[in-house]
Write an enzyme that holds these catalytic residues in place. Structure first.
Site, PDB file in Angstrom:
ATOM      1  N   ALA A 166      12.810  47.187  40.106  1.00  0.00           N
ATOM      2  CA  ALA A 166      12.943  48.247  39.094  1.00  0.00           C
ATOM      3  C   ALA A 166      13.929  47.810  38.013  1.00  0.00           C
ATOM      4  O   ALA A 166      14.611  48.629  37.410  1.00  0.00           O
ATOM      5  CB  ALA A 166      13.389  49.554  39.741  1.00  0.00           C
ATOM      6  N   ASP A 175       6.558  40.973  27.309  1.00  0.00           N
ATOM      7  CA  ASP A 175       6.514  40.520  28.701  1.00  0.00           C
ATOM      8  C   ASP A 175       5.450  41.287  29.501  1.00  0.00           C
ATOM      9  O   ASP A 175       4.688  40.700  30.264  1.00  0.00           O
ATOM     10  CB  ASP A 175       7.890  40.692  29.366  1.00  0.00           C
ATOM     11  CG  ASP A 175       8.885  39.652  28.866  1.00  0.00           C
ATOM     12  OD1 ASP A 175       8.448  38.556  28.459  1.00  0.00           O
ATOM     13  OD2 ASP A 175      10.099  39.929  28.883  1.00  0.00           O
ATOM     14  N   LYS A 234      18.432  39.812  25.912  1.00  0.00           N
ATOM     15  CA  LYS A 234      17.354  40.745  25.567  1.00  0.00           C
ATOM     16  C   LYS A 234      17.865  42.136  25.182  1.00  0.00           C
ATOM     17  O   LYS A 234      17.295  42.786  24.314  1.00  0.00           O
ATOM     18  CB  LYS A 234      16.357  40.848  26.723  1.00  0.00           C
ATOM     19  CG  LYS A 234      15.528  39.583  26.920  1.00  0.00           C
ATOM     20  CD  LYS A 234      14.511  39.730  28.030  1.00  0.00           C
ATOM     21  CE  LYS A 234      13.711  38.436  28.192  1.00  0.00           C
ATOM     22  NZ  LYS A 234      12.638  38.564  29.189  1.00  0.00           N
TER      23      LYS A 234
HETATM   24  P1  ATR Z   1      15.771  41.922  35.663  1.00  0.00           P
HETATM   25  O1  ATR Z   1      16.242  42.586  34.434  1.00  0.00           O
HETATM   26  O2  ATR Z   1      15.570  40.438  35.511  1.00  0.00           O
HETATM   27  O3  ATR Z   1      14.646  42.597  36.339  1.00  0.00           O
HETATM   28  P2  ATR Z   1      17.737  43.212  37.192  1.00  0.00           P
HETATM   29  O4  ATR Z   1      17.728  44.314  36.213  1.00  0.00           O
HETATM   30  O5  ATR Z   1      19.028  42.692  37.696  1.00  0.00           O
HETATM   31  O6  ATR Z   1      16.998  41.962  36.645  1.00  0.00           O
HETATM   32  O7  ATR Z   1      16.820  43.651  38.402  1.00  0.00           O
HETATM   33  C1  ATR Z   1      16.627  42.859  39.503  1.00  0.00           C
HETATM   34  C2  ATR Z   1      15.663  43.576  40.443  1.00  0.00           C
HETATM   35  O8  ATR Z   1      15.451  42.749  41.588  1.00  0.00           O
HETATM   36  C3  ATR Z   1      16.182  44.886  40.962  1.00  0.00           C
HETATM   37  O9  ATR Z   1      15.095  45.776  41.093  1.00  0.00           O
HETATM   38  C4  ATR Z   1      16.761  44.519  42.320  1.00  0.00           C
HETATM   39  O10 ATR Z   1      16.751  45.575  43.268  1.00  0.00           O
HETATM   40  P3  ATR Z   1      17.957  46.673  43.305  1.00  0.00           P
HETATM   41  O11 ATR Z   1      17.854  47.445  42.040  1.00  0.00           O
HETATM   42  O12 ATR Z   1      17.652  47.504  44.496  1.00  0.00           O
HETATM   43  O13 ATR Z   1      19.208  45.868  43.420  1.00  0.00           O
HETATM   44  C5  ATR Z   1      15.751  43.481  42.750  1.00  0.00           C
HETATM   45  N1  ATR Z   1      16.239  42.550  43.777  1.00  0.00           N
HETATM   46  C6  ATR Z   1      17.106  41.530  43.641  1.00  0.00           C
HETATM   47  N2  ATR Z   1      17.256  40.851  44.804  1.00  0.00           N
HETATM   48  C7  ATR Z   1      16.439  41.455  45.699  1.00  0.00           C
HETATM   49  C8  ATR Z   1      16.133  41.222  47.084  1.00  0.00           C
HETATM   50  N3  ATR Z   1      16.687  40.224  47.781  1.00  0.00           N
HETATM   51  N4  ATR Z   1      15.250  42.056  47.685  1.00  0.00           N
HETATM   52  C9  ATR Z   1      14.667  43.083  46.993  1.00  0.00           C
HETATM   53  N5  ATR Z   1      14.914  43.335  45.690  1.00  0.00           N
HETATM   54  C10 ATR Z   1      15.797  42.542  45.054  1.00  0.00           C
END
Ligand code: ATR
Length: 278
Positions: free
Chosen positions: A132, A106, A70
């Site tokens: 986020a 999305d 993306k």
């Molecule tokens: P995407 O682009 O698919 O959203 P990403 O940019 O890697 O993927 O973001 C993943 C999100 O899931 C992030 O907000 C991450 O939190 P952090 O920024 O604090 O790492 C969140 N996330 C992933 N695993 C998590 C968990 N077990 N509990 C809470 N938040 C989680």
């Protein structure tokens, strides 16, 4: 004349539902088009762009883009929608007169699923989004456009949530915080899990106090059944539970309407793709 060609590109791409969804849309709206799945190359760095350009050279009219491309799709575009620009990511491309246009549906797909399919208008409601990352970046503008009384973005990495909120010229209805602050914030009418936690079977550290029994819990992941997040919501008595099947179909419908100028019906397609939660 060959029919207009479209494709979804991702890696891996084996489990994509996009050819099925767009095939059903094309049938319903009687559009002469083909829609295939392309496994995009992960390496070298510029191989993704070359694959897209080869598709254009063969007469391709548009593409859906999924993980992990993306950002690359956004970067190679000549024109970018506001939505795509804020997300820094494209989930749909259109090719016209040698120009690549990037869109991101999305967020609008998610809002449409919530407001139209699930019949939960967000206007005046308290809405909480977990995460986020890319999914949330794409969702914020469409969510704000739905005029919730309050939109709170919560993330483990609070700085990331705050930076995201600061990037948007929003009024006081948008706030960012950490999970520890949620205890004091009362109940929300809608809680959306847009973290990637469910993909690994994890539960974001969300306190049960955020849920309202008369409200709803929405899991962005599709086909994962009762994720730990939905399980928690159900345990505290939330009646409205949903996963991302509707969003999947609605973002596809947005792209289809953008490409073809005709909006397909989504209900039957959603029903066909729905995996029961339990
Ligand atoms: P995407 O682009 O698919 O959203 P990403 O940019 O890697 O993927 O973001 C993943 C999100 O899931 C992030 O907000 C991450 O939190 P952090 O920024 O604090 O790492 C969140 N996330 C992933 N695993 C998590 C968990 N077990 N509990 C809470 N938040 C989680």
């Amino acid at each position: 004349m060959m029919s207009d060609q479209y494709a979804v590109i991702g890696n891996p791409i084996g489990h994509t539902k996009s050819p099925l969804i767009h095939g059903l849309f094309a049938q319903e709206t009687q559009q002469d088009m083909s829609y295939t799945a392309i496994e995009g190359p992960l390496e070298p760095q510029d191989a993704f762009a070359s694959t897209v350009r080869a598709f254009i050279a063969e007469g391709g009219k548009g593409m859906n883009v999924t993980a992990p491309f993306k950002l690359k799709a956004f970067a190679m575009a000549d024109v970018r929608s506001e939505q795509a620009a804020l997300a820094g990511a494209a989930n749909a491309l259109s090719f016209k007169d040698g120009c690549i246009v990037a869109e991101n549906f999305d967020g609008v797909g998610l809002v449409r699923d919530i407001e139209v399919n699930l019949d939960l208008p967000m206007a005046g409601k308290r809405v909480l989004i977990l995460g986020a990352g890319g999914a949330v970046r794409g969702a914020l503008l469409p969510f704000l456009a739905a005029r919730p009384a309050e939109l709170v973005v919560v993330n483990r990495d609070v700085g990331k949530a705050k930076a995201l909120a600061a990037q948007i010229n929003a009024d006081a209805s948008l706030a960012a915080c950490g999970y520890a602050e949620l205890e004091a914030m009362g109940r929300f009418d809608l809680v959306v899990n847009a973290t990637s936690a469910s993909l690994t079977g994890e539960l974001p550290p969300v306190p049960p106090s955020v849920f309202s029994p008369t409200g709803a819990a929405y899991e962005l992941a599709y086909g994962k059944r009762l994720t730990p997040f939905l399980q928690l919501a159900r345990n505290v008595g939330v009646l409205g539970l949903a996963d991302g099947v509707g969003m999947l179909v609605e973002q596809a419908a947005e792209a289809f309407a953008w490409w073809r100028g005709v909006r397909p019906q989504t209900r039957a397609v959603i029903d066909r793709l729905t995996v029961p939660l339990d």
